[in-house]
Design a protein around this motif. Sequence first.
Motif, short mmCIF file in Angstrom:
data_model
loop_
_atom_site.label_atom_id
_atom_site.label_comp_id
_atom_site.label_asym_id
_atom_site.label_seq_id
_atom_site.Cartn_x
_atom_site.Cartn_y
_atom_site.Cartn_z
N MET A 153 1.00 -1.30 -0.08
CA MET A 153 -0.09 0.26 0.06
C MET A 153 0.79 1.14 -0.14
SD MET A 153 -2.75 -1.01 0.01
CE MET A 153 -4.27 -0.65 0.66
N THR A 154 2.16 1.03 0.53
CA THR A 154 2.69 2.28 0.67
C THR A 154 3.80 2.46 -0.42
OG1 THR A 154 4.29 1.00 1.83
CG2 THR A 154 2.72 2.18 3.30
N SER A 155 3.88 1.35 -1.07
CA SER A 155 4.82 1.50 -2.21
C SER A 155 4.32 0.67 -3.26
CB SER A 155 6.13 1.07 -1.84
OG SER A 155 6.12 -0.29 -1.57
N ASN A 156 4.96 0.96 -4.35
CA ASN A 156 4.59 0.24 -5.28
C ASN A 156 4.97 -1.24 -5.63
OD1 ASN A 156 7.16 0.44 -5.74
ND2 ASN A 156 7.25 1.55 -7.68
N VAL A 157 5.74 -1.71 -4.69
CA VAL A 157 6.08 -2.89 -4.53
C VAL A 157 6.31 -3.37 -3.08
CG1 VAL A 157 8.26 -2.75 -4.20
CG2 VAL A 157 7.56 -4.59 -5.60
N CYS A 158 6.00 -4.52 -2.73
CA CYS A 158 6.00 -4.86 -1.37
C CYS A 158 7.62 -4.71 -0.78
CB CYS A 158 5.57 -6.10 -1.27
SG CYS A 158 5.49 -6.70 0.49
N LEU A 159 7.73 -3.53 -0.60
CA LEU A 159 9.04 -3.75 -0.22
C LEU A 159 9.39 -4.51 1.24
CD1 LEU A 159 9.89 0.24 -0.70
CD2 LEU A 159 10.51 -1.79 -2.01
N ALA A 160 8.55 -4.46 1.90
CA ALA A 160 8.77 -5.26 3.08
C ALA A 160 9.12 -6.61 2.69
CB ALA A 160 7.27 -5.39 3.86
N GLU A 161 8.83 -6.88 1.61
CA GLU A 161 9.09 -8.55 1.36
C GLU A 161 10.56 -8.48 0.84
OE1 GLU A 161 6.02 -9.36 2.99
OE2 GLU A 161 7.78 -10.44 2.56
N VAL A 162 10.82 -7.22 0.20
CA VAL A 162 12.21 -7.36 -0.44
C VAL A 162 13.10 -7.19 0.29
CG1 VAL A 162 13.37 -6.11 -1.99
CG2 VAL A 162 11.06 -6.06 -2.58
N GLY A 163 14.18 -7.96 0.19
CA GLY A 163 15.43 -7.95 1.16
C GLY A 163 16.45 -7.28 0.40
N PRO A 164 17.34 -6.63 1.53
CA PRO A 164 18.46 -5.98 1.08
C PRO A 164 19.27 -6.75 0.08
CG PRO A 164 18.19 -5.48 3.16
CD PRO A 164 17.16 -6.43 2.72
N LYS A 165 19.47 -8.04 0.42
CA LYS A 165 20.29 -8.78 -0.07
C LYS A 165 20.00 -9.05 -1.71
CE LYS A 165 23.71 -12.03 0.62
NZ LYS A 165 23.81 -13.34 -0.53
N LYS A 166 18.67 -9.41 -1.56
CA LYS A 166 18.35 -9.80 -3.00
C LYS A 166 18.38 -8.74 -3.98
CE LYS A 166 14.28 -12.70 -1.83
NZ LYS A 166 12.85 -12.48 -1.57
N ILE A 167 18.06 -7.25 -3.31
CA ILE A 167 18.18 -6.18 -4.13
C ILE A 167 19.81 -6.09 -4.50
CG2 ILE A 167 18.16 -3.59 -4.29
CD1 ILE A 167 15.87 -4.02 -2.03
N LEU A 168 20.23 -6.35 -3.76
CA LEU A 168 22.00 -6.01 -3.96
C LEU A 168 22.26 -6.90 -4.85
CD1 LEU A 168 24.43 -4.67 -3.00
CD2 LEU A 168 24.90 -6.75 -1.55
N ASP A 169 21.98 -8.15 -4.99
CA ASP A 169 22.27 -9.21 -5.93
C ASP A 169 21.90 -8.79 -7.27
OD1 ASP A 169 21.68 -12.04 -3.64
OD2 ASP A 169 23.51 -10.73 -4.13
N LEU A 170 20.49 -8.25 -7.30
CA LEU A 170 19.93 -8.03 -8.74
C LEU A 170 20.46 -6.70 -9.24
CD1 LEU A 170 16.08 -8.56 -8.33
CD2 LEU A 170 17.55 -9.65 -9.95
N MET A 171 21.02 -5.92 -8.42
CA MET A 171 21.37 -4.67 -8.92
C MET A 171 23.00 -4.88 -9.58
SD MET A 171 20.55 -1.75 -6.05
CE MET A 171 21.66 -0.60 -6.70
N ASN A 172 23.59 -5.87 -8.91
CA ASN A 172 24.89 -6.12 -9.38
C ASN A 172 25.93 -5.07 -9.57
OD1 ASN A 172 26.96 -7.96 -10.21
ND2 ASN A 172 26.19 -8.24 -12.36
#
Lengths: 147, 599
Positions: B234-253
Motif C-alpha cells: 500500500m505504501t509503495s509500488n511494490v511490497c518493499l517489506a518483502e524485498v530484502g536488501p540482499k536480493k536487491i543487492l544481488d539483482l543490482m549487481n
Amino acid sequence: MDRKQLQHQLAYMRKSLFDQGYLDDQFNQLEDLQDEANPNFVEEVVTLFYSDSARFIQNIEQAMIKKPNIDFGKLDDYMHQFKGSSSSFGAKKVKKECSQFRECCSAGNIEGCIKTFQQLKQEHATLRRKLETYFQLVKQAGIAGRT
Amino acid sequence: MMENGFSSPRNDSFPAGLRVLVVDDDPTWLKILEKMLKKCSYEVTTCGLARDALNLLRERKGGYDIVISDVYMPDMDGFKLLEHVGLEMDLPVIMMSVDGETSRVMKGVQHGACDYLLKPIRMKELRNIWQHVFRKKIHEVRDIEILEGIESFQMTRNGSDQYEDGHFLCGEDLTSIKKRKDMESKHDEKDIGDNTSTKKARVVWSVELHQKFVKAVNQIGFDTTSLSCFYRAMTSNVCLAEVGPKKILDLMNVPRLTRENVASHLQKYRLYLSRLQKGNDFNNPVGMIKQSDSPLSDSVGSFGSHNSINLQPTDVSNGCYGFSGSSLVLHNVDPRSHDGDRKILVTTPVAEPKRGLTVDAPNPRKPRISQMEFGRPLAPPRSEVNFSTFDSSLPTKYPWCGIPEIRLKQEHNPLHFNDGFSHLPMPGQKQLTRADYPQPAPAIISPPSLTERETGCPVKIKPSRNDYGSNASHVSSTASAVDPIPLQTKTNSTNHQVSSTSSMENQGLNMNCLTDVESSRKNINLGMPPLATLDEGLQVCFVPGDYYMNLGLQNIEVPEYFDPSLLTDVPIHLNDGLRFDYEFYDPTEYSLIDQSLFI
C-alpha cells in the motif's frame, strides 16, 4: 548515640573510605541516584554485586586450578567482567587488583595470577565488611546517602 | 519495566520518553543503568542476554529508539549484536565497556556503533544519548529528500512508469503476495547471518544507481508476493517489506555496493514511498481498523493468521486508492480467513505513550491494515497502510525519521492524520485510549460480532492504548467499563456510547469500532489525538506502519494537529479484512505485558 553524632560518624567513615582508596567517585554517582523511589539504591547495588561476584570468584578459582593448562584467555575474560562489575559502584581497590590480575594473565604469569587473586579476594572481602558497616550506620543515622 | 516511572503522560518534549534498550550481562550494571536512564526520563528496558535483546527488537519493531549494549557478553559478542541491530532495525547503538583500548573503540565504530562509552558510566553521558537518535533521523530525512529528488527526476523522465507498475502488481496476486511474505521472513533470517560487513560506507545514490535499485526492487516485488505485502504494498509500488536488501543487492549487481548500503537506502525508499502515498491519499479517509484476534496477547502467530485483508467486494472498488502510482490494489484480498479479520484487535493497554500516530489513511477504504496501532496510545486507526512498516524483518525506521517532515505535514494537512477520521469529535481527551479494552480483550471482539458488521466496518478496537504513557492500569479500568460487544455491533457512532462509561478513552474505543464509515469517522478520532500532540520528533508517525509505533509521542494530545473536521468521510471500512499483520506490531501493543517479560 544521638542522631547528630551518628551523622558525624557516618560522614567520617565515608570520607575515610574515599581517602583510603576503597571507593571512588562512582560511588558518589550512585548516591546521587538515590531518591524516594529507591532510597537504598546504593546498598541494593552493592548487595547485588556481592551476590553476583561470588560466581565470578568461583569461576576464576576453578579456571585457575585447571592445571596444567590454565586458560589465560578465559581467566582474562572473567576478570574483565569482574572488573566491570566492581567499577559499577566504585570499588577502587578491587578494580585495581583486577587490572593487575589481567596483566599477569597476559604475561602468562601463573604465580602472579595466584598471588594477585589472593589479594583481590582480600580486598573484595574487606570492602564488603566496610560497606556493611557503612550501610548500617546510614540506616541508623536516618539518612540515605550523603550527609 | 517500561512502565515504571512513566505513569503520567509525558508532555515533555523529546528526548524525554526515549525508548532505550539496555543489554548487559552484568546485573549490577543493568540496575545502575536502568536507574540512570530513568532519571533522564527515558523509558528503559533491560536485557541480560543479547539473544533476548534481539528477539525483543524483532518482536517490537519500532518499539525502541536506541540500544545500549555492553561489548562483552557471554552469549553473543556485542559487536555482532551491534551489526544485527544496525542492519535489521537500523537503530543507533551505543557500545559500552570497561575496556577503553583504542583498538576496541575502533572496532566498535567500525561495526557501526554511534558511540562508545567507558565504564564506569556517569549519568551525564547517558543524558545526551538522544542526540544519536535525532541525528539519525535527520540524516534519514535528508536521504529521503535526496531520494525524492531522484525519484521525481526519474518520474519526469519515465512518466512515472514505475509507479504504474506497482498498480499492476497489486492487482494481481494475492497469493503471490503471501508467498512474498513468507519468503521475506525467510530471507531476513538469512540476511542476518549474511551480514558480516562492518562498514557502512556512505554511498551516493545517483540517479542511475537508484534506478537500478528501484528496478531490482520491482523485480523482486513481482517475483514474490505475499499477503502481508499487500499491506506494505500500500505504501509503495511494490511490497518493499518483502524485498530484502540482499536480493536487491544481488539483482543490482553493482560492484562495491554493500548490503548495508542497500538496506539503508531501502529503508529510506520505503519511507519516501509512504510519504508519497500519504500525499496521494490525503483525501481518502481510510478507516483504519485494527482487527485483531480477540485474545490480546495473542502470540504473534495468531495475528498473523488473521492478517488477511478482508476486502469486501465493496472494498474493491475502493481498492487502490490513493496510492499514487504505487499501491497495491487490494482487491478482495483475503487469502486468509475472513473471520480473522474481523477480529478486533484488542491490545492490552499499553502505557507507552508512543505509538502512534501513524495516521495514514491514504485510501479511504483501503484495506490496509496498517494500523495496528490501535494498541498504541492513541494510535488512530491509521488508514495509512504502512505496511512497509510491518515488515518486521526489514530494518525499520524509527519513528523519528521523517518527523520533521511529518510535522510539517501535520500542520498543513491535518488530514493526513486523520484520514479516515473525519470529523472525529475530538474530545479534548488527551488520552485516547482507543480501545480501551483491557487486557481481557477477548471479551471484546468476537468474530461473530464482526461478521455482523459485514459492512466492513473495521473494528478497531484498540485496547486502551493509553495514550501517551498513561498507565496501563488506567486503561484497564476503563476497558472493563466498556462493553465490547456493543462496539462491534454498532456500526455507527453509537459505539461511542458504549465507551462513554469510561473516560474518554473508551470513547476512543468506541470510536474505533466503526462500523460505518461515518461512524467510523467519529470514531477514528482517536487516532487523532496521537497526532495532535506530536511532539517534535516524536510524532511523525505517519510513516508507514512502523512509524507510528515509534511515535513515541509522548504526549500526543489530540487537539493540536488533528482537526476532526478535516477528516472527510472515512470509510473506515478498512474493512473487514483489513487486518494488519499484527504479528509485528502486536507485540508492541502489548507492551505492557510484554515488557515485563523482557525485563
